[in-house]
Design a protein around this motif. Structure first.
Motif, PDB file in Angstrom:
ATOM      1  N   ARG A  47     -20.645  -4.327   9.968  1.00  0.00           N
ATOM      2  CA  ARG A  47     -19.778  -4.616  11.010  1.00  0.00           C
ATOM      3  C   ARG A  47     -20.569  -5.309  12.326  1.00  0.00           C
ATOM      4  O   ARG A  47     -20.542  -6.314  12.957  1.00  0.00           O
ATOM      5  N   LYS A  51      -0.746  -6.653   5.008  1.00  0.00           N
ATOM      6  CA  LYS A  51      -2.270  -6.901   5.949  1.00  0.00           C
ATOM      7  C   LYS A  51      -2.522  -5.774   6.796  1.00  0.00           C
ATOM      8  O   LYS A  51      -3.706  -5.636   7.131  1.00  0.00           O
ATOM      9  N   HIS A  52      -1.569  -5.014   7.090  1.00  0.00           N
ATOM     10  CA  HIS A  52      -1.973  -3.800   8.156  1.00  0.00           C
ATOM     11  C   HIS A  52      -2.456  -2.656   7.512  1.00  0.00           C
ATOM     12  O   HIS A  52      -2.601  -1.672   8.005  1.00  0.00           O
ATOM     13  N   ASN A  77      -6.918  -3.113   3.522  1.00  0.00           N
ATOM     14  CA  ASN A  77      -6.921  -4.693   3.812  1.00  0.00           C
ATOM     15  C   ASN A  77      -7.537  -4.671   4.995  1.00  0.00           C
ATOM     16  O   ASN A  77      -8.213  -5.939   5.277  1.00  0.00           O
ATOM     17  N   ARG A  78      -7.476  -3.755   6.078  1.00  0.00           N
ATOM     18  CA  ARG A  78      -7.981  -3.942   7.271  1.00  0.00           C
ATOM     19  C   ARG A  78      -9.422  -3.938   7.436  1.00  0.00           C
ATOM     20  O   ARG A  78     -10.020  -4.755   7.767  1.00  0.00           O
ATOM     21  N   PHE A 137     -11.473  -4.436   4.782  1.00  0.00           N
ATOM     22  CA  PHE A 137     -12.022  -5.688   4.018  1.00  0.00           C
ATOM     23  C   PHE A 137     -12.135  -6.963   5.109  1.00  0.00           C
ATOM     24  O   PHE A 137     -13.149  -7.398   5.030  1.00  0.00           O
ATOM     25  N   ARG A 138     -11.053  -7.021   5.948  1.00  0.00           N
ATOM     26  CA  ARG A 138     -11.083  -8.195   6.915  1.00  0.00           C
ATOM     27  C   ARG A 138     -12.169  -7.787   8.035  1.00  0.00           C
ATOM     28  O   ARG A 138     -13.208  -8.537   8.403  1.00  0.00           O
ATOM     29  N   GLN A 139     -12.338  -6.464   8.349  1.00  0.00           N
ATOM     30  CA  GLN A 139     -13.403  -6.099   9.344  1.00  0.00           C
ATOM     31  C   GLN A 139     -14.798  -6.537   8.708  1.00  0.00           C
ATOM     32  O   GLN A 139     -15.699  -6.713   9.481  1.00  0.00           O
ATOM     33  N   GLN A 162     -15.431  -8.591   6.637  1.00  0.00           N
ATOM     34  CA  GLN A 162     -15.505 -10.298   6.150  1.00  0.00           C
ATOM     35  C   GLN A 162     -15.651 -10.079   4.500  1.00  0.00           C
ATOM     36  O   GLN A 162     -16.404 -11.011   4.098  1.00  0.00           O
ATOM     37  N   SER A 183     -13.731 -10.588   0.730  1.00  0.00           N
ATOM     38  CA  SER A 183     -12.394 -11.077   0.180  1.00  0.00           C
ATOM     39  C   SER A 183     -11.632  -9.602  -0.492  1.00  0.00           C
ATOM     40  O   SER A 183     -12.276  -9.225  -1.575  1.00  0.00           O
ATOM     41  N   ARG A 184     -10.499  -9.632  -0.083  1.00  0.00           N
ATOM     42  CA  ARG A 184      -9.677  -8.533  -0.689  1.00  0.00           C
ATOM     43  C   ARG A 184      -9.118  -8.979  -2.102  1.00  0.00           C
ATOM     44  O   ARG A 184      -9.130  -8.204  -3.012  1.00  0.00           O
TER      45      ARG A 184
END
Length: 459
Positions: free
Chosen positions: A21, A68-69, A73-74, A76-78, A80, A82-83
């Motif tokens: 991060r 998404k929330h 999954n949160r 993996f977004r943080q 970057q 790919s989920r």
């Protein structure tokens, strides 16, 4: 002048996530890890050509990519990542086994509700209300310690159901004895019962390799075999760290995943050890078999949480281990896993008394491992039959193994019974992340590292 903007002590999952991060947003970041491999408690080792995982029975907080929330999954977004490319295998079915009664559960909450209705018909409506209340509870709101047992007793009015629900939550993430804070209970209830268990494709090595590659792709540095001697402080702030080799490294901020007591020892932070030392440690035995033959009622189970007494005694045992309750995990029993002629694993975990293991000399320690392994196997045979008769390999790790390879004081897997949810320390640029910040489980530990970086280091 600082060598780095951020130094992270510890290359476990929370440290790796924090590093990704921070590096993603351009911070010059260095992770220092005392051992030769990343992962901390969730790592691996090789024995007789077999890759054996430590820590990872199953990951909690399962969620499909479209939610998404969800914490997974949160995360993996943080980072970057790919989920959609992260292949997951959900549990088949797990169970909580007490004398004369079993509660089955899966990643579908309806199964647990049906089981409660069958075995505790007077409590099922109260259980449904409890689920809604826990789902709406904010576990990170600042509030005094609250007893999860008192909460359950007032909502369910059934001590046996209370114990059966607590066993998986406690053994998967509770640093306290006999009870747990309501915030920790809510975190674990969601993670285990509302979201559920899964395994990533491959081994823990594959997951760690992926995280390391992402960290390095963002320019992050990591140094192995670099144990920290102490944290350098001057003028009310942290200046950096000193390695045991004598080398000094300077940074604008330091993030420690070494736990509250480990961080206190390195920084001179005055704390009461008795208050912050965790007492819950475990012994685990890993058995490899050419194939697994289970009784029909146990076939297809992913994890069995068992208790052979009338009540749950979740505390440090008086002897070296307590084989009367524990966890039996079948890492091969997840949906869609292909065996590929590899040995089948059975992992058995029991509470252990760190002090007894610590006081043993080398010969006594070896004898303890053998004796406790036999005690544990005898208890498990009552559930599985003679499962280990054809074992091709068996190995155990103890509270001393945990302390040595993770730095967790007294081998306390879940760290201090006191959590610092803000991650703050007496120094404005020294923070803690990981288990002692209050997030638990693999996903939780990684989210802890991300959260601390977001809240305190990316302003």
């Amino acid at each position: 002048m600082a060598d780095h903007q951020l130094i992270i002590i510890g290359g476990g999952l929370s440290g790796l996530a924090a590093g990704i991060r921070a590096a993603r947003f351009g911070q010059k970041t260095l992770i220092v890890e005392q051992h030769s491999l990343p992962g901390g408690l969730n790592s691996y080792y090789l024995r007789q050509g077999h890759l054996l995982e430590t820590g990872l029975h199953a990951m909690t907080n399962f969620a499909p990519p479209r939610v998404k929330h969800a914490p997974l999954n949160r995360l993996f977004r943080q980072l970057q990542l790919s989920r959609k490319e992260f292949t997951t295998h959900e549990q088949i079915e797990s169970e909580v086994l007490f004398p004369g009664i079993t509660l089955r559960f899966s990643n579908d909450l309806n199964l647990l509700i049906e089981e409660v209705a069958d075995h505790f018909p007077l409590a099922v409506d109260r259980f449904r209300s409890l689920v809604r209340e826990v789902d709406a509870y904010d576990p990170f709101a600042e509030r005094p310690w609250q007893s999860a047992r008192t909460f359950l007793r007032s909502r369910l009015a059934d001590p046996l159901l209370e114990d059966m629900l607590l066993l998986p939550l406690m053994v998967y993430g509770n640093a306290e004895e006999d009870d747990m804070d309501m915030g920790q209970f809510a975190i674990m209830f969601r993670a285990v019962f509302l979201e559920g268990f899964f395994r990533p494709a491959g081994t823990i090595k594959d997951l760690l390799d992926r995280l390391l590659a992402q960290y390095k792709a963002f320019g992050g540095e990591i140094r192995f075999r670099a144990p920290v001697s102490h944290i350098l402080t001057e003028g009310g702030i942290v200046r950096g760290i000193s390695l045991q080799s004598g080398e000094e490294l300077f940074a604008e901020a330091v993030l420690s995943t070494a736990g509250i007591l480990g961080t206190a020892e390195m920084s001179g932070w005055p704390l009461e050890p008795d208050r912050y030392t965790g007492r819950m440690s475990f012994m685990e035995t890993i058995t490899l078999l050419p194939e697994l033959h289970l009784p029909p009622e146990r076939s297809g189970k992913t994890i069995i949480f068992y208790n052979q007494q009338e009540r749950l005694n979740y505390h440090r045992p008086s002897g070296p281990i307590d084989p009367s309750w524990g966890v039996i995990c079948f890492p091969n029993n997840f949906q869609g896993l292909v065996q590929n002629n590899r040995p089948v694993q059975v992992r058995v975990t029991n509470a252990a008394n760190y002090n007894i293991w610590r006081q043993a000399n080398e010969a006594e320690y070896r004898q303890l491992k053998e004796d406790c392994g036999q005690q544990s196997a005898a208890a498990v045979r009552q559930i599985l039959g003679d499962y280990s008769r054809d074992a091709v390999f068996q190995d155990s790790f103890t509270p001393l193994t945990i302390e040595r390879f993770t730095g967790k004081c007294a081998g306390a897997v879940y760290g201090s019974p006191v959590k610092i949810k803000s991650g703050k320390t007496p120094w404005p640029n020294l923070f803690i992340a990981g288990t002692d910040q209050g997030y638990l489980g693999i996903v939780g530990s990684m989210l802890s590292g991300v959260t601390i970086v977001n809240q305190h280091l990316l302003k």
